[in-house]
Enzyme design. Structure first.
Site, PDB file in Angstrom:
ATOM      1  N   ARG A  45       0.855  -1.186   0.000  1.00  0.00           N
ATOM      2  CA  ARG A  45       0.000   0.000   0.000  1.00  0.00           C
ATOM      3  C   ARG A  45       0.894   1.241   0.000  1.00  0.00           C
ATOM      4  NH1 ARG A  45       2.386   2.076   3.650  1.00  0.00           N
ATOM      5  NH2 ARG A  45       0.925   3.774   3.458  1.00  0.00           N
ATOM      6  N   ALA A  47       0.652   5.211  -2.244  1.00  0.00           N
ATOM      7  CA  ALA A  47       0.374   5.555  -3.645  1.00  0.00           C
ATOM      8  C   ALA A  47       1.505   5.189  -4.625  1.00  0.00           C
ATOM      9  CB  ALA A  47       0.013   7.034  -3.735  1.00  0.00           C
ATOM     10  N   ARG A  88      -7.561  -0.510  -6.739  1.00  0.00           N
ATOM     11  CA  ARG A  88      -7.817   0.588  -5.789  1.00  0.00           C
ATOM     12  C   ARG A  88      -8.005   1.868  -6.608  1.00  0.00           C
ATOM     13  NH1 ARG A  88      -4.314   1.117  -0.501  1.00  0.00           N
ATOM     14  NH2 ARG A  88      -6.257   2.054   0.214  1.00  0.00           N
ATOM     15  N   GLN A 195      -1.807   2.489   9.798  1.00  0.00           N
ATOM     16  CA  GLN A 195      -0.527   2.637   9.093  1.00  0.00           C
ATOM     17  C   GLN A 195       0.463   3.474   9.918  1.00  0.00           C
ATOM     18  OE1 GLN A 195      -3.525   3.107   7.733  1.00  0.00           O
ATOM     19  NE2 GLN A 195      -3.560   2.770   5.536  1.00  0.00           N
ATOM     20  N   ASP A 236      -2.382  11.003  -2.266  1.00  0.00           N
ATOM     21  CA  ASP A 236      -2.743   9.934  -3.202  1.00  0.00           C
ATOM     22  C   ASP A 236      -3.193  10.482  -4.545  1.00  0.00           C
ATOM     23  OD1 ASP A 236      -3.082   8.679  -0.396  1.00  0.00           O
ATOM     24  OD2 ASP A 236      -2.930   7.015  -1.798  1.00  0.00           O
ATOM     25  N   ASN A 246      -5.828  12.325   0.431  1.00  0.00           N
ATOM     26  CA  ASN A 246      -4.868  11.527   1.200  1.00  0.00           C
ATOM     27  C   ASN A 246      -5.658  10.720   2.235  1.00  0.00           C
ATOM     28  OD1 ASN A 246      -2.110  10.776   1.765  1.00  0.00           O
ATOM     29  ND2 ASN A 246      -2.291  11.916   3.674  1.00  0.00           N
ATOM     30  N   LYS A 247      -4.941   9.930   2.994  1.00  0.00           N
ATOM     31  CA  LYS A 247      -5.565   9.035   3.966  1.00  0.00           C
ATOM     32  C   LYS A 247      -6.604   9.739   4.818  1.00  0.00           C
ATOM     33  CE  LYS A 247      -5.210   5.589   4.270  1.00  0.00           C
ATOM     34  NZ  LYS A 247      -6.188   4.696   3.618  1.00  0.00           N
TER      35      LYS A 247
HETATM   36  O1  MRU Z   1      -4.488   3.265   2.077  1.00  0.00           O
HETATM   37  P1  MRU Z   1      -3.013   3.512   1.946  1.00  0.00           P
HETATM   38  O2  MRU Z   1      -2.225   3.014   3.097  1.00  0.00           O
HETATM   39  O3  MRU Z   1      -2.493   3.036   0.617  1.00  0.00           O
HETATM   40  O4  MRU Z   1      -2.908   5.088   1.953  1.00  0.00           O
HETATM   41  C1  MRU Z   1      -1.642   5.672   1.874  1.00  0.00           C
HETATM   42  C2  MRU Z   1      -1.662   7.137   2.042  1.00  0.00           C
HETATM   43  O5  MRU Z   1      -2.688   7.749   2.177  1.00  0.00           O
HETATM   44  C3  MRU Z   1      -0.339   7.850   1.939  1.00  0.00           C
HETATM   45  O6  MRU Z   1      -0.359   9.018   2.702  1.00  0.00           O
HETATM   46  C4  MRU Z   1      -0.103   8.222   0.468  1.00  0.00           C
HETATM   47  O7  MRU Z   1      -0.274   7.118  -0.351  1.00  0.00           O
HETATM   48  C5  MRU Z   1       1.234   8.790   0.253  1.00  0.00           C
HETATM   49  S1  MRU Z   1       2.464   7.533   0.307  1.00  0.00           S
HETATM   50  C6  MRU Z   1       3.948   8.177  -0.125  1.00  0.00           C
END
Ligand code: MRU
Length: 352
Positions: A45, A47, A88, A195, A236, A246-247
């Site tokens: 996981r 981006a 995704r 995470q 993302d 983003n998350k």
């Molecule tokens: O659901 P995830 O864990 O894939 O989400 C990841 C994020 O939101 C990160 O902040 C984003 O991908 C940046 S990673 C360099």
């Protein structure tokens, strides 16, 4: 630094991020179905790294292509591209990686299936290397924004586990620490997938960077107490007007930072920009299984079995809450929208 993935000559080895930090389990992906499953289930996981994984998936999908009919080969690759993109929806890096490789393949007008297979593998490896360089560039451009002594609040995981290199937001923190800056990090736990608690804390501890874990609902009070100098997160997908997906929970932090007059920085490679979209409402937001909320990592129930839940995996922060976006090509200051347009022109990006 533990890397998220490694190409092993004929298959892709990933570290299973659903098991970290409690178990270090490696999973070998031999088929495109393995790749789709690993992305969808979040064994891999972040981006940038799901883009790289999908690129290897394109190759794995045709590595045993049984005949030399080039048009059938091209059709197969196109179908695989759609399949991988369905894993995704929010992180544009996945679609960007798959589409840019398939577009190049089409333009090549190859006549030989073996040449097509070789091309796909070379492209995946090039993308992997390229992301390593992009992370370095982001870190280089981000470090000057970090004060000599800084207490940084971050969200989710944006480090080596999420990229092909040292990370985006976390990459800046690593580099600042290496350069002798006194950085201490507050990591949001990042419910429901944790995470922050599981991956960011683990990465930072391995790097010897002081890190304190907080629950997501503690950020306001932490800021109010004067313990945060800046917020630094990844992304993302960023629209051309500067809306940042983003998350889930990032938007909360942006509003809180704005209220407390704390800089809010986003770090992301150019591959995270979606220049076709203007507004945040246009970004597809992944909604995940409710079990992720009712159950912590499938181990411990935290609500009655049939409790109704809502589980969007991402949110969107509007540009007015973003102090700057740090990319490998430079720092985009406010007004973010105008400066993204400028950067795109300077880079002579052909995407519209
Ligand atoms: O659901 P995830 O864990 O894939 O989400 C990841 C994020 O939101 C990160 O902040 C984003 O991908 C940046 S990673 C360099």
């Amino acid at each position: 630094m533990t890397q998220a993935l490694e190409w092993k000559g004929s298959y892709l080895r990933i570290i299973d991020q659903t098991r970290l930090p409690f178990q270090k389990v490696y999973v070998d992906l031999h088929t495109i179905q393995d790749v789709h499953h690993a992305i969808r289930s979040m064994q891999v996981r972040g981006a940038p790294v799901i883009g790289i994984t999908a690129a290897y998936g394109l190759y794995l999908g045709v590595k045993d292509f049984p005949n030399d009919h080039i048009s059938q080969f091209q059709d197969q690759v196109a179908a695989h591209a759609e399949y991988l993109k369905s894993a995704r929806p929010t992180a544009v890096n996945l679609a960007w990686a798959v589409d840019s490789i398939t577009n190049k393949l089409r333009q090549l007008q190859i006549t030989d299936v073996e040449q097509g297979k070789r091309f796909l593998l070379e492209q995946a490896q090039a993308l992997h290397d390229d992301d390593r360089r992009r992370c370095e560039g982001i870190a280089q451009n981000g470090v000057p924004l970090i004060p000599q002594r800084a207490r940084i609040l971050t969200h989710c995981n944006t480090g080596a586990l999420a990229t092909g290199g040292i990370g985006t937001a976390l990459g800046i923190i690593y580099k600042a620490h290496q350069n002798g800056k006194e950085v201490v990090v507050y990591a949001d736990e990042t419910r429901p997938f944790l995470q922050g608690a599981r991956l960011t804390v683990w990465e930072l501890q391995q790097a010897g960077i002081p890190v304190t874990l907080i629950c997501d609902n503690m950020a306001a009070w932490l800021m109010k107490q004067g313990h945060v100098d800046l917020v630094l997160v990844g992304a993302d997908r960023i629209t051309r007007h500067g809306y940042v997906a983003n998350k889930i929970g990032t938007y909360n932090l942006a509003i809180l930072a704005h209220h407390h007059k704390i800089p809010f920085y986003v770090a992301a490679p150019i591959s995270t920009f979606d220049f076709q979209l203007e507004h945040g409402d246009d970004i597809p937001i992944e909604e995940r299984d409710c079990e992720e909320i009712r159950n912590i990592l499938g181990r411990c129930e935290v609500a009655p079995a049939n409790t109704s839940c809502w589980n969007p995996a991402f949110d969107v922060t509007p540009p007015e809450f973003v102090t700057a976006i740090i990319t490998e090509a430079g720092v985009i200051e406010t007004p973010v929208s105008e400066n993204i347009r400028q950067l795109k022109e300077n880079l002579k990006l052909t995407i519209h």
